[in-house]
Scaffold this motif. Structure first.
Motif, PDB file in Angstrom:
ATOM      1  N   ILE A  16       0.845  -1.203   0.000  1.00 48.61           N
ATOM      2  CA  ILE A  16       0.000   0.000   0.000  1.00 48.61           C
ATOM      3  C   ILE A  16       0.875   1.245   0.000  1.00 48.61           C
ATOM      4  O   ILE A  16       0.605   2.207  -0.716  1.00 48.61           O
ATOM      5  N   ARG A  17       1.941   1.245   0.793  1.00 53.07           N
ATOM      6  CA  ARG A  17       2.860   2.384   0.856  1.00 53.07           C
ATOM      7  C   ARG A  17       3.454   2.664  -0.529  1.00 53.07           C
ATOM      8  O   ARG A  17       3.508   3.814  -0.975  1.00 53.07           O
ATOM      9  N   GLU A  18       3.870   1.621  -1.217  1.00 52.20           N
ATOM     10  CA  GLU A  18       4.458   1.774  -2.550  1.00 52.20           C
ATOM     11  C   GLU A  18       3.416   2.285  -3.552  1.00 52.20           C
ATOM     12  O   GLU A  18       3.714   3.120  -4.403  1.00 52.20           O
ATOM     13  N   TYR A  19       2.185   1.793  -3.435  1.00 51.92           N
ATOM     14  CA  TYR A  19       1.109   2.207  -4.331  1.00 51.92           C
ATOM     15  C   TYR A  19       0.793   3.695  -4.145  1.00 51.92           C
ATOM     16  O   TYR A  19       0.662   4.434  -5.120  1.00 51.92           O
ATOM     17  N   VAL A  20       0.680   4.131  -2.897  1.00 50.62           N
ATOM     18  CA  VAL A  20       0.418   5.547  -2.611  1.00 50.62           C
ATOM     19  C   VAL A  20       1.572   6.401  -3.128  1.00 50.62           C
ATOM     20  O   VAL A  20       1.357   7.446  -3.753  1.00 50.62           O
ATOM     21  N   ASN A  21       2.796   5.954  -2.897  1.00 53.55           N
ATOM     22  CA  ASN A  21       3.970   6.684  -3.345  1.00 53.55           C
ATOM     23  C   ASN A  21       3.973   6.838  -4.870  1.00 53.55           C
ATOM     24  O   ASN A  21       4.258   7.915  -5.396  1.00 53.55           O
ATOM     25  N   ALA A  22       3.636   5.757  -5.586  1.00 50.96           N
ATOM     26  CA  ALA A  22       3.604   5.805  -7.049  1.00 50.96           C
ATOM     27  C   ALA A  22       2.526   6.771  -7.541  1.00 50.96           C
ATOM     28  O   ALA A  22       2.752   7.541  -8.488  1.00 50.96           O
ATOM     29  N   LYS A  23       1.358   6.739  -6.915  1.00 49.57           N
ATOM     30  CA  LYS A  23       0.273   7.638  -7.322  1.00 49.57           C
ATOM     31  C   LYS A  23       0.618   9.101  -7.049  1.00 49.57           C
ATOM     32  O   LYS A  23       0.310   9.983  -7.846  1.00 49.57           O
ATOM     33  N   LEU A  24       1.255   9.372  -5.906  1.00 48.20           N
ATOM     34  CA  LEU A  24       1.598  10.750  -5.570  1.00 48.20           C
ATOM     35  C   LEU A  24       2.769  11.264  -6.396  1.00 48.20           C
ATOM     36  O   LEU A  24       2.860  12.464  -6.645  1.00 48.20           O
ATOM     37  N   ASP A  25       3.659  10.374  -6.834  1.00 51.89           N
ATOM     38  CA  ASP A  25       4.752  10.798  -7.713  1.00 51.89           C
ATOM     39  C   ASP A  25       4.205  11.396  -9.005  1.00 51.89           C
ATOM     40  O   ASP A  25       4.730  12.374  -9.522  1.00 51.89           O
ATOM     41  N   ARG A  26       3.138  10.799  -9.525  1.00 51.02           N
ATOM     42  CA  ARG A  26       2.506  11.312 -10.741  1.00 51.02           C
ATOM     43  C   ARG A  26       1.992  12.732 -10.510  1.00 51.02           C
ATOM     44  O   ARG A  26       2.154  13.609 -11.355  1.00 51.02           O
ATOM     45  N   VAL A  27       1.394  12.957  -9.349  1.00 50.26           N
ATOM     46  CA  VAL A  27       0.849  14.276  -9.024  1.00 50.26           C
ATOM     47  C   VAL A  27       1.975  15.291  -8.844  1.00 50.26           C
ATOM     48  O   VAL A  27       1.912  16.411  -9.352  1.00 50.26           O
ATOM     49  N   ILE A  28       3.016  14.883  -8.161  1.00 48.25           N
ATOM     50  CA  ILE A  28       4.105  15.800  -7.833  1.00 48.25           C
ATOM     51  C   ILE A  28       4.924  16.163  -9.074  1.00 48.25           C
ATOM     52  O   ILE A  28       5.521  17.230  -9.135  1.00 48.25           O
ATOM     53  N   ARG A  29       4.916  15.304 -10.079  1.00 45.38           N
ATOM     54  CA  ARG A  29       5.607  15.636 -11.329  1.00 45.38           C
ATOM     55  C   ARG A  29       5.024  16.885 -11.972  1.00 45.38           C
ATOM     56  O   ARG A  29       5.723  17.610 -12.663  1.00 45.38           O
ATOM     57  N   HIS A  30       3.748  17.150 -11.747  1.00 40.33           N
ATOM     58  CA  HIS A  30       3.114  18.343 -12.310  1.00 40.33           C
ATOM     59  C   HIS A  30       3.570  19.614 -11.604  1.00 40.33           C
ATOM     60  O   HIS A  30       3.542  20.691 -12.193  1.00 40.33           O
ATOM     61  N   PHE A  31       3.958  19.496 -10.350  1.00 34.86           N
ATOM     62  CA  PHE A  31       4.234  20.687  -9.547  1.00 34.86           C
ATOM     63  C   PHE A  31       5.366  20.363  -8.583  1.00 34.86           C
ATOM     64  O   PHE A  31       5.213  19.520  -7.711  1.00 34.86           O
ATOM     65  N   ASP A  32       6.503  21.024  -8.731  1.00 38.26           N
ATOM     66  CA  ASP A  32       7.680  20.662  -7.944  1.00 38.26           C
ATOM     67  C   ASP A  32       7.867  21.488  -6.677  1.00 38.26           C
ATOM     68  O   ASP A  32       8.849  21.315  -5.978  1.00 38.26           O
ATOM     69  N   ASN A  33       6.918  22.347  -6.324  1.00 39.80           N
ATOM     70  CA  ASN A  33       7.040  23.173  -5.121  1.00 39.80           C
ATOM     71  C   ASN A  33       6.350  22.549  -3.911  1.00 39.80           C
ATOM     72  O   ASN A  33       5.918  23.243  -3.012  1.00 39.80           O
ATOM     73  N   VAL A  34       6.259  21.232  -3.867  1.00 40.54           N
ATOM     74  CA  VAL A  34       5.595  20.537  -2.770  1.00 40.54           C
ATOM     75  C   VAL A  34       6.575  20.423  -1.597  1.00 40.54           C
ATOM     76  O   VAL A  34       7.694  19.945  -1.766  1.00 40.54           O
ATOM     77  N   THR A  35       6.141  20.859  -0.416  1.00 41.87           N
ATOM     78  CA  THR A  35       7.008  20.770   0.754  1.00 41.87           C
ATOM     79  C   THR A  35       6.748  19.505   1.563  1.00 41.87           C
ATOM     80  O   THR A  35       7.681  18.865   2.025  1.00 41.87           O
ATOM     81  N   SER A  36       5.469  19.134   1.736  1.00 41.12           N
ATOM     82  CA  SER A  36       5.170  17.910   2.479  1.00 41.12           C
ATOM     83  C   SER A  36       3.804  17.362   2.067  1.00 41.12           C
ATOM     84  O   SER A  36       2.952  18.088   1.566  1.00 41.12           O
ATOM     85  N   VAL A  37       3.646  16.055   2.293  1.00 38.14           N
ATOM     86  CA  VAL A  37       2.406  15.367   1.960  1.00 38.14           C
ATOM     87  C   VAL A  37       2.022  14.497   3.147  1.00 38.14           C
ATOM     88  O   VAL A  37       2.852  13.731   3.655  1.00 38.14           O
ATOM     89  N   ASN A  38       0.774  14.618   3.619  1.00 41.53           N
ATOM     90  CA  ASN A  38       0.257  13.772   4.689  1.00 41.53           C
ATOM     91  C   ASN A  38      -0.896  12.949   4.141  1.00 41.53           C
ATOM     92  O   ASN A  38      -1.867  13.504   3.631  1.00 41.53           O
ATOM     93  N   VAL A  39      -0.783  11.628   4.244  1.00 41.40           N
ATOM     94  CA  VAL A  39      -1.809  10.724   3.757  1.00 41.40           C
ATOM     95  C   VAL A  39      -2.365   9.949   4.941  1.00 41.40           C
ATOM     96  O   VAL A  39      -1.598   9.424   5.758  1.00 41.40           O
ATOM     97  N   ILE A  40      -3.686   9.877   5.035  1.00 41.72           N
ATOM     98  CA  ILE A  40      -4.341   9.101   6.087  1.00 41.72           C
ATOM     99  C   ILE A  40      -5.246   8.083   5.413  1.00 41.72           C
ATOM    100  O   ILE A  40      -6.129   8.441   4.635  1.00 41.72           O
ATOM    101  N   LEU A  41      -5.002   6.822   5.694  1.00 38.75           N
ATOM    102  CA  LEU A  41      -5.826   5.729   5.190  1.00 38.75           C
ATOM    103  C   LEU A  41      -6.612   5.176   6.367  1.00 38.75           C
ATOM    104  O   LEU A  41      -6.032   4.894   7.415  1.00 38.75           O
ATOM    105  N   SER A  42      -7.933   5.028   6.205  1.00 36.61           N
ATOM    106  CA  SER A  42      -8.733   4.551   7.323  1.00 36.61           C
ATOM    107  C   SER A  42      -9.842   3.623   6.838  1.00 36.61           C
ATOM    108  O   SER A  42     -10.201   3.630   5.660  1.00 36.61           O
TER     109      SER A  42
END
Length: 107
Positions: A16-42
């Motif tokens: 799951i950690r790898e899957y979330v990381n892969a999905k967020l990498d796609r998002v972050i490629r669009h915008f490189d000024n990201v300082t931090s990301v908090n993900v909550i799975l419940s």
């Protein structure tokens, strides 16, 4: 970039950690000024929920999604966040372009 993934009533497995990381990498490629990301799975009853807060300079972007499948919830959340990031980036570019156009007309 600082990535923090937490689980409430669900174990965050390496898959799951790898899957979330892969999905967020796609998002972050669009915008490189990201300082931090908090993900909550419940998990609440039979509903899988994923939430993300993306901290960029000057703004926090938030997206959440629920589904019966955790991976589907993560997919939908990433798509929502991707649209928000593209919209935010476009606004920044439009403001910068307007400022440059305004300066050139003043001279």
């Amino acid at each position: 970039m600082n990535l923090n993934i937490t689980g409430h009533h669900v174990e965050v497995t390496p898959a799951i950690r790898e899957y979330v990381n892969a999905k967020l990498d796609r998002v972050i490629r669009h915008f490189d000024n990201v300082t931090s990301v908090n993900v909550i799975l419940s998990v609440e009853k039979l509903v899988q929920k994923s939430e993300v807060t993306l901290h960029v300079r000057g703004k926090d972007l938030f997206a959440e999604s629920t589904d019966e499948d955790m991976y589907a919830a993560i997919d939908t959340m990433a798509d929502k966040l991707d649209r928000q990031v593209i919209k935010h980036k476009q606004k920044l570019q439009d403001h910068a372009h307007d400022a440059l156009k305004h300066q050139s007309t003043e001279v």
